[in-house]
Design a protein around this motif. Structure first.
Motif, PDB file in Angstrom:
ATOM      1  N   VAL A 211      31.024  24.803-162.241  1.00 14.99           N
ATOM      2  CA  VAL A 211      29.830  24.725-161.395  1.00 14.99           C
ATOM      3  C   VAL A 211      30.097  25.280-160.001  1.00 14.99           C
ATOM      4  CG1 VAL A 211      28.221  23.147-160.272  1.00 14.99           C
ATOM      5  CG2 VAL A 211      28.783  22.838-162.679  1.00 14.99           C
ATOM      6  N   ILE A 212      31.212  24.892-159.389  1.00 15.85           N
ATOM      7  CA  ILE A 212      31.491  25.366-158.030  1.00 15.85           C
ATOM      8  C   ILE A 212      31.698  26.878-158.008  1.00 15.85           C
ATOM      9  CG2 ILE A 212      33.232  25.324-156.194  1.00 15.85           C
ATOM     10  CD1 ILE A 212      33.463  22.342-156.584  1.00 15.85           C
ATOM     11  N   SER A 213      32.367  27.415-159.025  1.00 12.02           N
ATOM     12  CA  SER A 213      32.565  28.867-159.080  1.00 12.02           C
ATOM     13  C   SER A 213      31.238  29.598-159.213  1.00 12.02           C
ATOM     14  CB  SER A 213      33.483  29.224-160.253  1.00 12.02           C
ATOM     15  OG  SER A 213      34.749  28.620-160.113  1.00 12.02           O
ATOM     16  N   ALA A 214      30.360  29.077-160.067  1.00 15.56           N
ATOM     17  CA  ALA A 214      29.051  29.710-160.228  1.00 15.56           C
ATOM     18  C   ALA A 214      28.203  29.556-158.965  1.00 15.56           C
ATOM     19  CB  ALA A 214      28.332  29.108-161.430  1.00 15.56           C
ATOM     20  N   MET A 215      28.265  28.375-158.351  1.00 19.18           N
ATOM     21  CA  MET A 215      27.509  28.139-157.121  1.00 19.18           C
ATOM     22  C   MET A 215      27.932  29.099-156.010  1.00 19.18           C
ATOM     23  SD  MET A 215      27.510  23.955-157.071  1.00 19.18           S
ATOM     24  CE  MET A 215      26.916  23.808-155.398  1.00 19.18           C
ATOM     25  N   ILE A 216      29.234  29.238-155.815  1.00 19.69           N
ATOM     26  CA  ILE A 216      29.732  30.102-154.748  1.00 19.69           C
ATOM     27  C   ILE A 216      29.484  31.567-155.086  1.00 19.69           C
ATOM     28  CG2 ILE A 216      31.806  30.884-153.554  1.00 19.69           C
ATOM     29  CD1 ILE A 216      30.706  28.169-152.628  1.00 19.69           C
ATOM     30  N   GLY A 217      29.797  31.974-156.312  1.00 18.88           N
ATOM     31  CA  GLY A 217      29.584  33.365-156.698  1.00 18.88           C
ATOM     32  C   GLY A 217      28.143  33.795-156.535  1.00 18.88           C
ATOM     33  N   TYR A 218      27.223  32.968-157.039  1.00 13.45           N
ATOM     34  CA  TYR A 218      25.809  33.312-156.967  1.00 13.45           C
ATOM     35  C   TYR A 218      25.269  33.107-155.551  1.00 13.45           C
ATOM     36  CZ  TYR A 218      22.176  34.688-160.298  1.00 13.45           C
ATOM     37  OH  TYR A 218      21.274  35.395-161.043  1.00 13.45           O
ATOM     38  N   GLY A 219      25.718  32.045-154.867  1.00 14.46           N
ATOM     39  CA  GLY A 219      25.205  31.762-153.532  1.00 14.46           C
ATOM     40  C   GLY A 219      25.609  32.808-152.515  1.00 14.46           C
TER      41      GLY A 219
END
Length: 389
Positions: A211-219
């Motif tokens: 989740v954190i990787s997707a949040m940071i990558g997309y954000g």
């Protein structure tokens, strides 16, 4: 690879084409219609808010009705939003346009689950490649989306009206493709078993990293990409340069998808996420010092690569974090957290660009892009618990 995965890839291509069009034109429409420069990116932020609001309902609806019915519903909502946006442009109604992009965002929220549907349609050993193939549909979108943005902006006397008529056509074509796509019925998605408490699922180290990787990558990608058209426009770059830069960015986002799965299988998901974060850092550094078009394009290419190498491995990692009976809740939680971050990033893009400037905005992205690296380091140092049993 099953035919259904290929058809999902085509649907993804249409979805991303529409999203690219919105990213290219919505900030410029907002800049003209908004009562304040601070609100210029509100229409695109509204799209992300709609997407965020759809994440949990979309997963639960598909868990009950099945994937195809859920995707059909999402495309119908998106079609209605595109038609409403066309009406708002003719009326010169900023708030009507912003409301229409919210509805379009709901449709996109349903479409974000194409990648999970691909994992269900493909053999277990080919899940990483299935995700890559579906996300690789964005390569078609990288050519078609900017082309549609450039050639549709002046098709009608009202600027950009043709863009949203074209968007309505994309949703209609997706509805036709879905009629020929075989996906599991709702009853096939439920298995016997006792689901664990949601808190237990959310505390799994793999879920946290995914989740954190997707949040940071997309954000990070959204914050930079949303501000880039405004920064280029305010620096005197014509719309053709903006559309071309976005095109290169989207190519960088999706071309690697055809081999990201194989790279992930070979080097591991954590390694790919680390590479993705380093590429996001490189993007911010490239964008920091100058406003010339070559540097803009280079920064956007690195940004797209960074998104791909964080978001796709994170998606694959998430598939290890649930049993079949837990799938809908885990995917709903993931989508809500990721796209809440994206919505906040798009809302912050306009004010951040005004307050910090383009260079200051990219300076802010440097520590943000490093957060998954810290999570990986901590998880290796601290004994892991709450693994999937």
């Amino acid at each position: 690879m099953p035919l259904s995965v290929v058809l999902l890839s085509l649907c993804q291509a249409l979805l991303v084409s529409g999203n690219i069009l919105l990213i290219a034109v919505s900030p410029l429409i907002g800049d003209k219609l908004a009562p304040s420069p601070w609100l210029a990116t509100l229409p695109i932020a509204s799209q992300w808010l709609g997407l965020m609001g759809a994440t949990i309902p979309a997963s639960l609806i598909m868990g009950r009705l099945g994937r195809r019915q859920g995707f059909t519903l999402g495309n119908v909502i998106g079609l209605g939003g595109a038609l409403a946006a066309a009406w708002a442009l003719m009326a010169g109604n900023f708030w009507g346009f912003t409301s229409a992009t919210f509805a379009i965002g709901i449709g996109i929220g349903f479409g974000q689950l194409y990648r999970f549907a691909a994992t269900e349609a493909a053999p277990v050993a080919a899940r990483d490649r299935a995700i890559g193939l579906v996300m690789g549909g964005g390569v078609l979108a990288a050519f078609f989306g900017p082309w549609l943005a450039r050639h549709s902006q002046d098709l009608a006397t009202t600027p950009f009206l043709g863009s949203f008529i074209g968007l309505a056509v994309l949703y209609t074509v997706a509805l036709v493709i879905l009629r020929f796509t075989s996906l599991p019925a709702s009853h096939a998605q439920h298995q016997q078993g006792t689901a664990r408490p949601l808190g237990t699922l959310l505390r799994q180290p793999r879920f946290v990293l995914a989740v954190i990787s997707a949040m940071i990558g997309y954000g990070v990608m959204t914050l930079s990409m949303t501000a880039a058209p405004l920064a280029m426009s305010h620096s005197g770059h014509p719309f053709n340069h903006v559309a071309t830069t976005i095109q290169w960015h989207v190519l960088a986002m999706f071309v690697p998808s055809f081999f990201t799965g194989r790279l992930t299988e070979r080097f591991g998901r954590e390694c790919m996420i680390i590479i993705g974060c380093l590429l996001l850092v490189a993007s911010a550094l490239a964008a920091f010092s100058t406003l010339d078009s070559i540097r803009f394009t280079a920064a956007m290419i690195l940004l797209g690569l960074g998104w791909n190498f964080t978001f796709l491995p994170a998606t694959a990692l998430l598939t290890e974090c649930h049993r079949p009976e837990e799938k809908a809740r885990v995917q709903a939680a993931n989508e809500f957290l990721v796209f809440s971050t994206v919505a906040f990033a798009s809302l912050a893009a306009g004010p951040s660009a005004v307050l910090l400037g383009w260079s200051g905005l990219n300076l802010l992205l440097l520590p943000l892009a490093s957060i998954p690296l810290v999570v990986i380091l901590l998880q290796r140092l601290i004994p892991q618990r709450h693994q999937l049993q």
